[in-house]
Design an enzyme around this catalytic site. Structure first.
Site, PDB file in Angstrom:
ATOM      1  N   LYS A   1      41.149  44.327  52.530  1.00  0.00           N
ATOM      2  CA  LYS A   1      40.557  45.327  50.741  1.00  0.00           C
ATOM      3  C   LYS A   1      40.300  46.432  51.593  1.00  0.00           C
ATOM      4  O   LYS A   1      41.079  48.332  51.147  1.00  0.00           O
ATOM      5  CB  LYS A   1      39.684  44.978  50.119  1.00  0.00           C
ATOM      6  CG  LYS A   1      39.942  43.599  49.247  1.00  0.00           C
ATOM      7  CD  LYS A   1      38.656  43.060  48.337  1.00  0.00           C
ATOM      8  CE  LYS A   1      38.924  42.101  48.324  1.00  0.00           C
ATOM      9  NZ  LYS A   1      37.809  40.467  47.403  1.00  0.00           N
TER      10      LYS A   1
ATOM     11  N   GLN B   1      31.933  41.053  48.040  1.00  0.00           N
ATOM     12  CA  GLN B   1      32.666  40.114  48.639  1.00  0.00           C
ATOM     13  C   GLN B   1      32.218  38.377  47.882  1.00  0.00           C
ATOM     14  O   GLN B   1      30.879  38.146  49.108  1.00  0.00           O
ATOM     15  CB  GLN B   1      33.843  39.951  50.343  1.00  0.00           C
ATOM     16  CG  GLN B   1      34.468  38.660  50.486  1.00  0.00           C
ATOM     17  CD  GLN B   1      35.515  39.009  49.247  1.00  0.00           C
ATOM     18  OE1 GLN B   1      35.854  39.568  49.444  1.00  0.00           O
ATOM     19  NE2 GLN B   1      35.758  38.205  49.604  1.00  0.00           N
TER      20      GLN B   1
ATOM     21  N   ASP C   1      35.131  45.289  40.545  1.00  0.00           N
ATOM     22  CA  ASP C   1      35.587  43.246  40.132  1.00  0.00           C
ATOM     23  C   ASP C   1      35.643  42.777  39.013  1.00  0.00           C
ATOM     24  O   ASP C   1      36.225  42.161  38.237  1.00  0.00           O
ATOM     25  CB  ASP C   1      34.801  42.459  41.237  1.00  0.00           C
ATOM     26  CG  ASP C   1      35.207  42.213  42.127  1.00  0.00           C
ATOM     27  OD1 ASP C   1      36.347  41.927  41.993  1.00  0.00           O
ATOM     28  OD2 ASP C   1      34.219  41.515  43.017  1.00  0.00           O
TER      29      ASP C   1
END
Ligand SMILES: NC(=O)c1ccc[n+]([C@@H]2O[C@H](COP(=O)([O-])OP(=O)(O)OC[C@H]3O[C@@H](n4cnc5c(N)ncnc54)[C@H](OP(=O)(O)O)[C@@H]3O)[C@@H](O)[C@H]2O)c1
Length: 295
Positions: free
Chosen positions: A53, A97, A120
């Site tokens: 990422k 994460q 997200d």
């Protein structure tokens, strides 16, 4: 033979388009959109995801900021970091994460992220907005699936779509996005009766189950489009391989279009994270401008 929906190629296009728009954003506003990625602990898979990422973010021209916390870190310490990132004007997107170590409360952390920085798309406010058909930050994997489907169909309207799996990160938002595209959507899961018969009526099947090669030829209507979200590591012929939730070998001759694994949905997820960070940065800058206008 089915048309292969090439996730590598489509994601590369998303990355290039996003990079061009990031450059334009920087010229217009004099700042780089910033993405903060938070990793708690040393889970090897999470380390790889975070590394990828951060690398992609740099390629796209985002200001990428990585925060690493020890696996033993307290909920309070993680909340404090998220609070700081929420108020940092150089950070436009925050990604924590998952999964977090077992002693930490994921739902609490997801809700602590400012909804406008929630790249997200997991914050309850963004989930609710998506369910209401309002503009919101949308989870990256289903967003990637919709982009792929739009390379197959000019218009998704009226298609019968079946989503296999009802997780909060894939199945549910996928169904909501297909509904927004005017599909007729059916969701199936582990308690569904006659699942094979339901799937075999579908023009579009999205499989997000987490079971290697679970969906076989009998589930698929000839000419259907199959999106395989699954990523499963298996041992075959003495080698470790990644396979999807769809039995590619038996389904590919029947489907009109199908995503491979690897090289299908996987690369789209990271590309859509970059896209979401730019979307978040734009709406934050716009909101600040409106606030200033209003005096
Ligand atoms: N490509 C990517 O970037 C990406 C991103 C996220 C996830 N994934 C992959 O996608 C897969 C699904 O992930 P997830 O997070 O959605 O998984 P998850 O949270 O475990 O959810 C799996 C879903 O599948 C359903 N299911 C399980 N067994 C079933 C069965 N025998 N028949 C019908 N439905 C069944 C479950 O039903 P119940 O609710 O009834 O238990 C559940 O709703 C995994 O392989 C994951 O690695 C890939």
């Amino acid at each position: 033979m089915a048309f292969l929906i090439d996730g590598k190629q489509i994601s590369q296009q998303v990355i290039e388009d996003t990079a061009a728009e990031v450059a334009e954003f920087q010229i217009t506003y004099g700042i780089k959109p910033g993405l903060a990625v938070v990793l708690v602990g040393e889970d090897p898979a999470s380390q790889v995801y975070v590394r990828n990422k951060v690398k992609r973010a740099e390629e796209v021209g985002l200001n990428s900021i990585e925060h690493r916390l020890a696996a033993t870190c307290s909920q309070q310490a993680l909340n404090k970091l998220v609070d700081e990132l929420n108020t940092d004007p150089m950070v436009h997107g925050i990604l924590v994460q998952l999964p977090l170590p077992a002693h930490l409360n994921e739902a609490e952390i997801i809700s602590a992220i400012s909804p406008e920085k929630d790249v997200d798309g997991f914050h309850p406010l963004n989930v609710g907005a998506l369910a209401c058909g309002e503009a919101s930050l949308v989870p990256c994997t289903p967003l990637g699936c919709i982009i792929m489907l739009k390379t197959v169909y000019e218009d998704l309207s009226g298609k019968n779509a079946v989503v296999i799996g009802r997780s909060n990160i894939v199945g549910k938002p996928m169904a909501a996005l297909l509904l927004q595209e005017n599909c007729t959507v059916t969701m199936v899961h582990s308690r569904t009766k006659n699942i094979e018969a339901v799937c075999s009526q579908a023009d579009i099947v999205v499989a997000a189950i987490g079971r290697p090669e679970f969906v076989s030829a009998g589930w698929i209507k000839p000419g259907a489009t199959v999106i395989d979200v699954g990523i499963n590591a298996i041992e075959r012929d003495g080698r470790r391989r990644l396979v999807g939730d769809v039995d590619f070998t038996s389904v590919e001759p029947i489907a009109a279009a199908i995503t491979p694994v690897p090289g299908g949905v996987g690369p789209m997820t990271i590309a859509c994270l970059m896209k979401n960070t730019l979307t978040a940065a734009r709406s934050q800058v716009l909101a600040r401008e409106l606030e200033r206008e209003a005096g």
